[in-house]
Motif scaffolding. Structure first.
Motif, short mmCIF file in Angstrom:
data_model
loop_
_atom_site.label_atom_id
_atom_site.label_comp_id
_atom_site.label_asym_id
_atom_site.label_seq_id
_atom_site.Cartn_x
_atom_site.Cartn_y
_atom_site.Cartn_z
N ARG A 94 3.55 15.24 -5.59
CA ARG A 94 4.53 14.30 -6.10
C ARG A 94 5.29 14.88 -7.28
N CYS A 148 0.17 2.56 -10.23
CA CYS A 148 1.34 2.12 -9.45
C CYS A 148 2.62 2.22 -10.28
N ALA A 174 6.62 7.40 -2.85
CA ALA A 174 6.28 6.41 -1.83
C ALA A 174 4.81 6.49 -1.41
N ALA A 175 4.33 7.72 -1.15
CA ALA A 175 2.95 7.88 -0.67
C ALA A 175 1.95 7.44 -1.73
N THR A 188 2.52 5.35 -4.22
CA THR A 188 2.65 3.90 -4.37
C THR A 188 1.85 3.17 -3.30
N GLU A 189 1.90 3.70 -2.08
CA GLU A 189 1.15 3.09 -0.98
C GLU A 189 -0.35 3.15 -1.25
N VAL A 190 -0.82 4.28 -1.76
CA VAL A 190 -2.24 4.39 -2.10
C VAL A 190 -2.59 3.42 -3.24
N LEU A 238 -1.20 0.54 -3.97
CA LEU A 238 -1.26 -0.82 -3.45
C LEU A 238 -2.55 -1.06 -2.67
N ALA A 239 -2.97 -0.06 -1.90
CA ALA A 239 -4.24 -0.17 -1.18
C ALA A 239 -5.41 -0.27 -2.16
#
Length: 298
Positions: free
Chosen positions: A185, A268, A274-275, A277-279, A281-282
């Protein structure tokens, strides 16, 4: 709590019955979630004296939860039989005769006199020794109900412990994924920054390396998630240790859930990818499940 299923839930129900001579009784104990230990006693009239002993018995076995303890008498003891206070009735009759002779009034009816306060009364209560013996028998039955409640809470705690371990493993795996994404990132963000600086300086103009280095350094500080990842790892290790500890650990797990959530929120906010952020949120979803399950732990 040395084994792997050692934690206890705060929910449960138990009942135990007993009897002694002419009396019978039944205890019911219910427990639901609570931040501390809150005990509510529902005792029959005349047995309020048992309240301190009931609270002491519950406190000796439980640490958290809203606990309701109820006692029902299935048969009144012989000591509760009614009798006529003959001396008081004779005195009332004498007074009635006196006033009738003086004022020439109608004589009172017997049913009316029996309804007067003090004419009908309960038989004498048992002496202190007998009362203490009855109290001891009833409290012994309560102890049986509390023991059953503890077993039920521990059985539910076994399933709860397994669910909490699953959540810890999930958070641990997501933390590993976040750690793996962090370097890639940062490279992507560096390239994007280079393009943005070039656009600001005008097409074809070279990007000063010193300015680019300064901007990249500031960006690296802002988006660095090393501390958040390290703290998440430490919280996972602490949560696993708490599940093996003796005694009530619910408060410790509640605190860890708050710390988990704080680190996930910060991750977050720093993601900018994007990747990642997805982690993040999970992570928040898994931590929220952990928090809900931890609130059930004693």
């Amino acid at each position: 709590m040395g084994d792997t299923n050692s934690i206890s839930s705060m929910t449960g129900f138990a009942r135990a019955s007993g009897g002694d001579g002419g009396a019978g009784w039944s205890w019911e104990v219910k427990s639901v979630n609570g931040r501390a230990l809150d005990i509510r006693c529902r005792l029959p009239q005349g047995l309020e004296r048992l309240d301190p002993a009931v609270r002491s018995a519950v406190s000796a076995r439980l640490r958290r939860g809203n606990v309701t303890v109820g006692l029902r008498l299935s048969q009144a003891p012989e000591a509760a039989a009614l009798r006529v206070n003959q001396a008081w009735l004779d005195e009332l009759i004498a007074l009635a005769v006196e006033y009738r002779a003086r004022d020439d009034i109608a004589p009172p009816r017997l049913d009316g006199m029996l309804a007067l306060r003090g004419v009908i009364e309960t038989a004498e209560a048992p002496d202190d020794a007998e009362g203490a013996q009855d109290d001891g028998a009833m409290l012994a039955t309560l102890d049986l109900a509390l023991a059953e409640l503890v077993r039920e809470r521990q059985a539910e705690g076994a399933a709860l412990a397994a669910a909490l371990r699953d959540r810890i493993e999930e958070v641990t795996e997501l933390t590993r994924q976040a750690e793996a994404l962090a370097p890639t990132r940062q490279e992507a963000l560096g390239e994007r920054l280079r393009e943005q600086v070039a656009a600001l300086l005008g097409a074809g103009s070279p990007v000063p390396e010193d300015r680019l280095a300064t901007e990249l350094a500031l960006l690296a500080v802002k988006i660095d998630v090393t501390e958040e990842i390290d703290r998440l790892k430490a919280h996972c290790a602490a949560a696993s240790r708490h599940l093996q500890e003796e005694g009530a650990v619910g408060r410790k797990l509640d605190f860890l859930a708050q710390e988990f959530n704080r680190e996930a929120n910060t991750l977050c906010s720093k993601a900018s990818h994007a990747a990642l952020t997805e982690v993040g949120l999970a992570l928040k979803a898994a931590i929220d499940q952990f928090r809900e399950q931890a609130q059930n732990v004693e």
